[in-house]
Motif scaffolding. Structure first.
Motif, PDB file in Angstrom:
ATOM      1  N   ARG A   1      26.567  47.959  38.113  1.00  0.00           N
ATOM      2  CA  ARG A   1      26.054  47.773  39.473  1.00  0.00           C
ATOM      3  C   ARG A   1      26.261  46.375  40.030  1.00  0.00           C
ATOM      4  N   ARG A   2      26.594  45.439  39.152  1.00  0.00           N
ATOM      5  CA  ARG A   2      26.713  44.060  39.611  1.00  0.00           C
ATOM      6  C   ARG A   2      27.730  43.326  38.755  1.00  0.00           C
ATOM      7  N   LEU A   3      28.290  42.261  39.329  1.00  0.00           N
ATOM      8  CA  LEU A   3      29.240  41.426  38.591  1.00  0.00           C
ATOM      9  C   LEU A   3      28.857  39.955  38.751  1.00  0.00           C
ATOM     10  N   PRO A   4      28.666  39.239  37.657  1.00  0.00           N
ATOM     11  CA  PRO A   4      28.501  37.795  37.777  1.00  0.00           C
ATOM     12  C   PRO A   4      29.816  37.198  38.283  1.00  0.00           C
ATOM     13  N   VAL A   5      29.704  36.250  39.183  1.00  0.00           N
ATOM     14  CA  VAL A   5      30.877  35.570  39.732  1.00  0.00           C
ATOM     15  C   VAL A   5      30.979  34.231  39.019  1.00  0.00           C
ATOM     16  N   ILE A   6      32.178  33.957  38.479  1.00  0.00           N
ATOM     17  CA  ILE A   6      32.357  32.741  37.686  1.00  0.00           C
ATOM     18  C   ILE A   6      33.481  31.871  38.253  1.00  0.00           C
ATOM     19  N   ASP A   7      33.372  30.581  37.958  1.00  0.00           N
ATOM     20  CA  ASP A   7      34.434  29.658  38.356  1.00  0.00           C
ATOM     21  C   ASP A   7      35.487  29.597  37.249  1.00  0.00           C
ATOM     22  N   GLY A   8      36.417  28.670  37.354  1.00  0.00           N
ATOM     23  CA  GLY A   8      37.503  28.554  36.393  1.00  0.00           C
ATOM     24  C   GLY A   8      37.056  28.190  34.984  1.00  0.00           C
ATOM     25  N   ASP A   9      35.846  27.669  34.840  1.00  0.00           N
ATOM     26  CA  ASP A   9      35.300  27.312  33.525  1.00  0.00           C
ATOM     27  C   ASP A   9      34.305  28.340  33.012  1.00  0.00           C
ATOM     28  N   SER A  10      34.313  29.533  33.620  1.00  0.00           N
ATOM     29  CA  SER A  10      33.401  30.635  33.265  1.00  0.00           C
ATOM     30  C   SER A  10      31.934  30.318  33.557  1.00  0.00           C
ATOM     31  N   ARG A  11      31.708  29.350  34.449  1.00  0.00           N
ATOM     32  CA  ARG A  11      30.326  29.012  34.830  1.00  0.00           C
ATOM     33  C   ARG A  11      29.867  29.931  35.958  1.00  0.00           C
ATOM     34  N   LEU A  12      28.622  30.321  35.884  1.00  0.00           N
ATOM     35  CA  LEU A  12      28.018  31.224  36.861  1.00  0.00           C
ATOM     36  C   LEU A  12      27.880  30.522  38.207  1.00  0.00           C
ATOM     37  N   ILE A  13      28.455  31.130  39.257  1.00  0.00           N
ATOM     38  CA  ILE A  13      28.335  30.557  40.601  1.00  0.00           C
ATOM     39  C   ILE A  13      27.744  31.553  41.597  1.00  0.00           C
ATOM     40  N   GLY A  14      27.584  32.804  41.173  1.00  0.00           N
ATOM     41  CA  GLY A  14      27.034  33.814  42.070  1.00  0.00           C
ATOM     42  C   GLY A  14      26.992  35.171  41.398  1.00  0.00           C
ATOM     43  N   ILE A  15      26.569  36.145  42.176  1.00  0.00           N
ATOM     44  CA  ILE A  15      26.554  37.524  41.697  1.00  0.00           C
ATOM     45  C   ILE A  15      26.860  38.423  42.891  1.00  0.00           C
ATOM     46  N   ILE A  16      27.588  39.498  42.639  1.00  0.00           N
ATOM     47  CA  ILE A  16      27.891  40.454  43.701  1.00  0.00           C
ATOM     48  C   ILE A  16      27.489  41.835  43.201  1.00  0.00           C
TER      49      ILE A  16
ATOM     50  N   ARG B   1      36.622  38.507  50.712  1.00  0.00           N
ATOM     51  CA  ARG B   1      36.627  38.000  49.345  1.00  0.00           C
ATOM     52  C   ARG B   1      35.214  38.055  48.756  1.00  0.00           C
ATOM     53  N   VAL B   2      35.163  38.074  47.441  1.00  0.00           N
ATOM     54  CA  VAL B   2      33.884  38.082  46.736  1.00  0.00           C
ATOM     55  C   VAL B   2      33.029  36.908  47.194  1.00  0.00           C
ATOM     56  N   ARG B   3      33.642  35.729  47.353  1.00  0.00           N
ATOM     57  CA  ARG B   3      32.876  34.543  47.752  1.00  0.00           C
ATOM     58  C   ARG B   3      32.184  34.715  49.110  1.00  0.00           C
ATOM     59  N   ASP B   4      32.754  35.592  49.968  1.00  0.00           N
ATOM     60  CA  ASP B   4      32.195  35.801  51.298  1.00  0.00           C
ATOM     61  C   ASP B   4      30.901  36.604  51.276  1.00  0.00           C
ATOM     62  N   VAL B   5      30.679  37.387  50.231  1.00  0.00           N
ATOM     63  CA  VAL B   5      29.510  38.267  50.215  1.00  0.00           C
ATOM     64  C   VAL B   5      28.606  38.081  49.001  1.00  0.00           C
ATOM     65  N   MET B   6      29.031  37.272  48.026  1.00  0.00           N
ATOM     66  CA  MET B   6      28.226  37.100  46.820  1.00  0.00           C
ATOM     67  C   MET B   6      26.924  36.369  47.129  1.00  0.00           C
ATOM     68  N   ASN B   7      25.955  36.589  46.284  1.00  0.00           N
ATOM     69  CA  ASN B   7      24.678  35.892  46.387  1.00  0.00           C
ATOM     70  C   ASN B   7      24.757  34.678  45.472  1.00  0.00           C
ATOM     71  N   GLU B   8      24.582  33.496  46.042  1.00  0.00           N
ATOM     72  CA  GLU B   8      24.674  32.272  45.252  1.00  0.00           C
ATOM     73  C   GLU B   8      23.366  31.923  44.564  1.00  0.00           C
ATOM     74  N   LYS B   9      22.285  32.560  44.975  1.00  0.00           N
ATOM     75  CA  LYS B   9      20.975  32.325  44.349  1.00  0.00           C
ATOM     76  C   LYS B   9      20.796  33.350  43.234  1.00  0.00           C
TER      77      LYS B   9
END
Length: 193
Positions: free
Chosen positions: A166-181, A52-60
């Motif tokens: 080249r990259r995708l911002p990862v967002i939660d259910g409220d469209s808040r930024l939680i990571g990037i992949i 899953r995206v959450r397994d490899v995304m960068n949270e910083k």
């Protein structure tokens, strides 16, 4: 399992395996090799689809806001050796992306026109031109293409390929930024598996 093991299996190995099963099998070693190679390909695909995206995304994630100065964004891009930054509002919701290409378009370097740009121009739309302004919001690309953390990385890779990014911002259910992949994150994950 070694990724190259299917290339190292010999006819003798297959014959020995068939004998060891102690049942009659009307199949050639060549057919068995094809079946094994196909099964191996499906197994790799199945394993990758479980990542899953959450397994490899960068949270910083470094992000900027639309009212930040373009020079700040350009400095972050340059010093961080990154090609794009998410643009967020005060609630950390992703509203756009600013990339090296966006900064270059502000400097007068035109982006390459895509086939879609040309078709749209034939139907009366203007070609994308130089962007002007002093703020990130003036030149950012919006809306941003984003992804959710529960999506498998093969979908993320497909989306990046389709959108040529080249990259995708990862967002939660409220469209808040939680990571990037990034594409690099996906390649590393595949290699590890």
């Amino acid at each position: 399992m070694d990724n190259n093991i299917h290339e190292e299996i010999s006819d003798e190995d297959l014959i020995a395996a068939l004998k060891e099963t102690k049942t009659y099998c009307d199949i050639s070693t060549e057919d068995l090799k094809k079946i094994y190679a196909t099964a191996f390909k499906h197994a790799k695909s199945r394993i990758v689809s479980k990542i899953r995206v959450r397994d490899v995304m960068n949270e910083k994630v470094v992000a900027v806001q639309k009212f930040d100065d373009i020079n700040k964004a350009a400095m972050i891009l340059s010093e961080g050796n990154i090609s794009g930054l998410p643009v967020v509002d005060k609630e950390n919701r992703v509203i756009g992306i600013i990339s090296e290409a966006d900064v270059l378009s502000m400097m007068g370097a035109r982006r390459g026109h895509t086939f879609k740009d040309i078709i749209n121009h034939l139907f009366g739309e203007p070609m994308p031109e130089r962007r002007m302004g002093d703020l990130v919001g003036d030149i950012m690309t919006a809306p941003a293409v984003t992804i959710r953390p529960d999506v498998d990385i093969s979908e993320a890779a497909k989306l990046m390929d389709e959108k040529r990014i080249r990259r995708l911002p990862v967002i939660d259910g409220d469209s808040r930024l939680i990571g990037i992949i990034s594409r690099r994150d996906i390649v590393r994950a595949i290699i590890r598996k």
